[in-house]
Design a protein around this motif. Structure first.
Motif, short mmCIF file in Angstrom:
data_model
loop_
_atom_site.label_atom_id
_atom_site.label_comp_id
_atom_site.label_asym_id
_atom_site.label_seq_id
_atom_site.Cartn_x
_atom_site.Cartn_y
_atom_site.Cartn_z
N ALA B 141 -30.08 -22.13 -53.17
CA ALA B 141 -30.26 -20.72 -52.81
C ALA B 141 -30.49 -19.86 -54.06
N ILE B 142 -29.80 -20.19 -55.14
CA ILE B 142 -29.97 -19.39 -56.36
C ILE B 142 -31.40 -19.45 -56.85
N ARG B 143 -32.02 -20.62 -56.73
CA ARG B 143 -33.42 -20.75 -57.16
C ARG B 143 -34.32 -19.78 -56.39
N VAL B 144 -34.10 -19.68 -55.09
CA VAL B 144 -34.91 -18.80 -54.26
C VAL B 144 -34.56 -17.34 -54.51
N ALA B 145 -33.27 -17.08 -54.72
CA ALA B 145 -32.80 -15.70 -54.80
C ALA B 145 -32.93 -15.12 -56.21
N LEU B 146 -33.29 -15.96 -57.18
CA LEU B 146 -33.23 -15.51 -58.57
C LEU B 146 -34.01 -14.21 -58.85
N PRO B 147 -35.24 -14.06 -58.37
CA PRO B 147 -35.95 -12.80 -58.64
C PRO B 147 -35.20 -11.58 -58.10
N SER B 204 -34.86 -9.81 -68.54
CA SER B 204 -35.92 -10.45 -67.77
C SER B 204 -36.37 -11.74 -68.44
N PHE B 205 -36.45 -11.71 -69.76
CA PHE B 205 -36.85 -12.91 -70.49
C PHE B 205 -35.84 -14.04 -70.27
N LEU B 206 -34.56 -13.70 -70.38
CA LEU B 206 -33.52 -14.72 -70.18
C LEU B 206 -33.59 -15.28 -68.76
N ALA B 207 -33.84 -14.40 -67.79
CA ALA B 207 -33.91 -14.85 -66.39
C ALA B 207 -35.11 -15.77 -66.19
N SER B 208 -36.21 -15.46 -66.86
CA SER B 208 -37.39 -16.32 -66.68
C SER B 208 -37.15 -17.70 -67.30
N ARG B 209 -36.41 -17.73 -68.43
CA ARG B 209 -36.07 -19.04 -69.01
C ARG B 209 -35.19 -19.83 -68.03
N LEU B 210 -34.22 -19.13 -67.43
CA LEU B 210 -33.31 -19.78 -66.48
C LEU B 210 -34.10 -20.31 -65.29
N GLU B 211 -35.02 -19.49 -64.78
CA GLU B 211 -35.83 -19.88 -63.64
C GLU B 211 -36.63 -21.14 -63.97
N PHE B 212 -37.19 -21.16 -65.17
CA PHE B 212 -37.99 -22.32 -65.60
C PHE B 212 -37.12 -23.58 -65.61
N ARG B 213 -35.92 -23.45 -66.17
CA ARG B 213 -35.04 -24.62 -66.24
C ARG B 213 -34.59 -25.08 -64.86
N LEU B 214 -34.24 -24.10 -64.01
CA LEU B 214 -33.74 -24.46 -62.67
C LEU B 214 -34.83 -25.12 -61.83
N ASN B 215 -36.08 -24.79 -62.10
CA ASN B 215 -37.15 -25.32 -61.26
C ASN B 215 -37.69 -26.65 -61.75
N ALA B 216 -37.10 -27.20 -62.81
CA ALA B 216 -37.56 -28.49 -63.33
C ALA B 216 -37.63 -29.58 -62.24
N PRO B 217 -36.63 -29.66 -61.33
CA PRO B 217 -36.71 -30.71 -60.30
C PRO B 217 -37.91 -30.57 -59.37
#
Lengths: 254, 220
Positions: B141-147, B204-217
């Motif tokens: 859910a966090i992956r979807v809700a991140l934005p 925003s930059f930190l969140a985009s890094r997090l999003e990138f890492r979380l979406n690796a799978p």
């Protein structure tokens, strides 16, 4: 060994609102046997196997597993039962954010108390058994449907269950990968795994099942050894169903 | 045109002190509000009796009242029942409760995308509802809700400027304080707008890094 069945259902009833999904189901599954449930869509097959592990709560009747009767209203009892009965789903239901290995170690570590090293060694051995040792570090999305389903089967086996329920395990697969999944299931049957399988693969049912159960409208119409049920069905309802399937049923007989 | 850069430079140390307080109060509140969001969303999604009603009422209360009123209630109202918090922790509590309500809704939206199949598969493996939530549902859910969660965090950061109203010496307070003495409105408000903008860009930059890492799978 006791002659008592591993799984025994008596008078099982399930309603969804006004719709009666199951009518007084009696079913015994002997340890080490393969029972295949067949029947038209909406006949209650999937509901019935979900009643065996409580994903669907039966409204009435009784269920006993390995001689212990299950309190139908006790969520804790269902949770304990589910660690003893595995399940494989039509859509594989692997956890997409976890690697294949993590998918297989999660529940054994949390529920069986295995250490990470034990759980991983077991997972790698099981993956090797289904020819997927090289996929351990991959995420499910990188695998084909057939590979995902084989992982789902060994994920269930990793819990060392007494029996495994299969809910149309090949229905979402393309014909080429169906063969791989059925091969794995044949192997399990040979090894004496107790299995309850909902499937439309009549070839598989005929070849692997010890007993075939035909359901319609939420009730068991007839059951018997595959040769008898497919060769000389007693009920008109069974005959009608089998006559519709026959043209395609032999096509995938491996 | 009279933009006094030298004056602004002289205010640097005071602005930095305000900035530091803004960063502290915001970061602590962002972390706590995400925890509130996760707990609240778990209670709602797992339909915990009674508590799910409490959480729903809390979300409605926060969403339908002004944040400034909530802040005054916490800082001026709560001492009336013996609950006296420092300026700093009043600010943290206000921002956490405010953003927490929105994070609950953001995560509920994300949880709605986690299919019934994964819940059944988790239960079939003997996992409890809570383990299903924190091992399977919440990470997905966090992956979807991140934005949406980032939006709420950005709003929290900007809304920390409200805390000047109770006298917390964060960035906006420092600017207003200086203006009341020197009347250099143009310089000070320009300065704090640029600083807030920079903070949001970093977030925003930190969140985009997090999003990138979380979406690796999900990258193949």
């Amino acid at each position: 060994m006791s002659a008592e069945p591993l799984i025994s259902l008596r008078g099982l009833e399930k309603r969804f609102g006004a719709f009666q999904a199951l009518h007084g189901i009696d079913l015994d599954v002997e340890a080490g046997s393969v029972v295949v449930l067949i029947g038209p869509s909406g006949s209650g097959k999937s509901t019935l196997i979900r009643c065996i592990n409580g994903l669907v709560r039966p409204d009435a009747g009784s269920l006993s597993v390995a001689g212990r009767s299950v309190d139908l209203g006790d969520e804790g009892a269902w949770q304990r039962l589910r660690t003893e009965i595995g399940m494989v789903f039509q859509d594989y239901a692997l956890f997409p954010h976890l690697t294949v290995l993590r998918n297989m170690t999660l529940a054994p570590m949390r529920r069986l108390g295995l250490s990470r090293a034990e759980a991983e060694a077991q997972a790698r051995a099981l993956l090797a058994r289904v020819g997927l040792a090289h996929k351990a570090e991959d995420f499910p999305g990188a695998l084909s449907g057939g590979q995902q389903q084989r992982v789902a089967i060994v994920r269930a086996l990793a819990m060392r269950p007494k029996a495994i329920l299969f809910d149309e395990p090949t229905s979402a697969l393309d014909p080429e990968t169906i063969v791989d999944v059925l091969d794995v299931m044949r192997g399990l049957a040979r090894d004496g795994t107790t299995m309850v399988v909902v499937t439309h693969e009549m070839g598989f049912a005929r070849e692997v099942a010890d007993r075939v159960v035909f359901m319609a409208e939420g009730a068991i119409v007839e059951e018997g050894p595959p040769d008898a049920l497919f060769g000389a069905p007693l009920h008109a309802r069974t005959q009608a169903f089998l006559s519709l399937l026959r043209p395609t049923s032999e096509a995938l007989h491996a | 045109m009279d933009f006094d850069l030298a004056y602004l430079m002289a205010q640097g140390p005071a602005l930095m002190r305000g900035l530091w307080l803004t960063v502290q109060v915001s970061l602590i509140s962002i972390v706590l509000s995400v925890l509130v969001g996760l707990l609240g969303a778990a209670v709602r999604v797992l339909e915990v009796p009674v508590l799910d009603r409490v959480v729903a009422a809390y979300v409605e209360f926060i969403r339908n009242t002004p944040m400034l009123a909530q802040l005054f209630f916490i800082f001026y109202g709560l001492p009336g029942i013996g609950l006296k918090l420092s300026l700093f922790w009043s600010g943290v509590l206000c921002l956490t409760l405010w953003a927490g309500a929105y994070q609950i809704e953001n995560l509920r939206g994300g949880l709605a995308t986690v299919g019934k199949g994964l819940r059944e598969a988790s239960y079939a493996l003997g996992l409890t509802p809570w383990r299903f939530f924190h091992l399977v549902a919440a990470p997905l859910a966090i992956r979807v809700a991140l934005p949406a969660m980032l939006n709420t965090a950005i709003s929290l950061l900007k809304n920390s400027s409200y805390l000047q109203a109770i006298g917390l010496a964060e960035l906006t307070y420092v600017a207003i304080d200086r203006i009341s003495m020197d009347f250099r409105t143009l310089e000070m408000f320009a300065a704090i707008c640029v600083i807030y903008l920079a903070l949001v860009l970093v977030l925003s930059f930190l969140a985009s890094r997090l999003e990138f890492r979380l979406n690796a799978p999900f990258r193949h």
